[in-house]
Design a protein around this motif. Sequence first.
Motif: not given
Length: 151
Positions: A33-61
């Motif tokens: 959990r990231a507390i965003n008290s300054s209300q910065k805009k953020g992209y929440r991404l799914q990395i493994d399986g979406k941003l990169y979908s090959d067989e190499t293991k990547k981090c989750d998010y």
Amino acid sequence: MSVYTDFPFPANSVLSIDSRSKFEFSENRMIYRAINSSQKKGYRLQIDGKLYSDETKKCDYGLLLEDGRFFLIELKGVDVSDACKQLITTLVLIKNDYSKYDFDFFCRIVARQGLPKTNTNRQRLIKELGKMCKYSNDKFKSRVNFLEEKI
């Protein structure tokens, strides 16, 4: 250059784009959990399986903030060494594929079981972070079950 107006993430990898007060990622009772008290805009991404979908293991998010900070998040069962490898792989891929952007990377692991104080993969990850981006003590954090921080 604004990260928000021209960043080319594939649409299927974007979980949300907003300025919520808390960005949260969870899996199997592990929570980051990231507390965003300054209300910065953020992209929440799914990395493994979406941003990169090959067989190499990547981090989750990923969480990219409008100020260029990019948090790579791995929610892991027990193999913390494997989690470090996944973060290194992801860090290298994003650094290469999005080289025109100057991201400030941070790596986070939330694991189900205890984290070793030292292991070679963890040390390698910290060294890789030092080489690839502006290094500081908060570049790498790991916790058991739950990690919350102010961003």
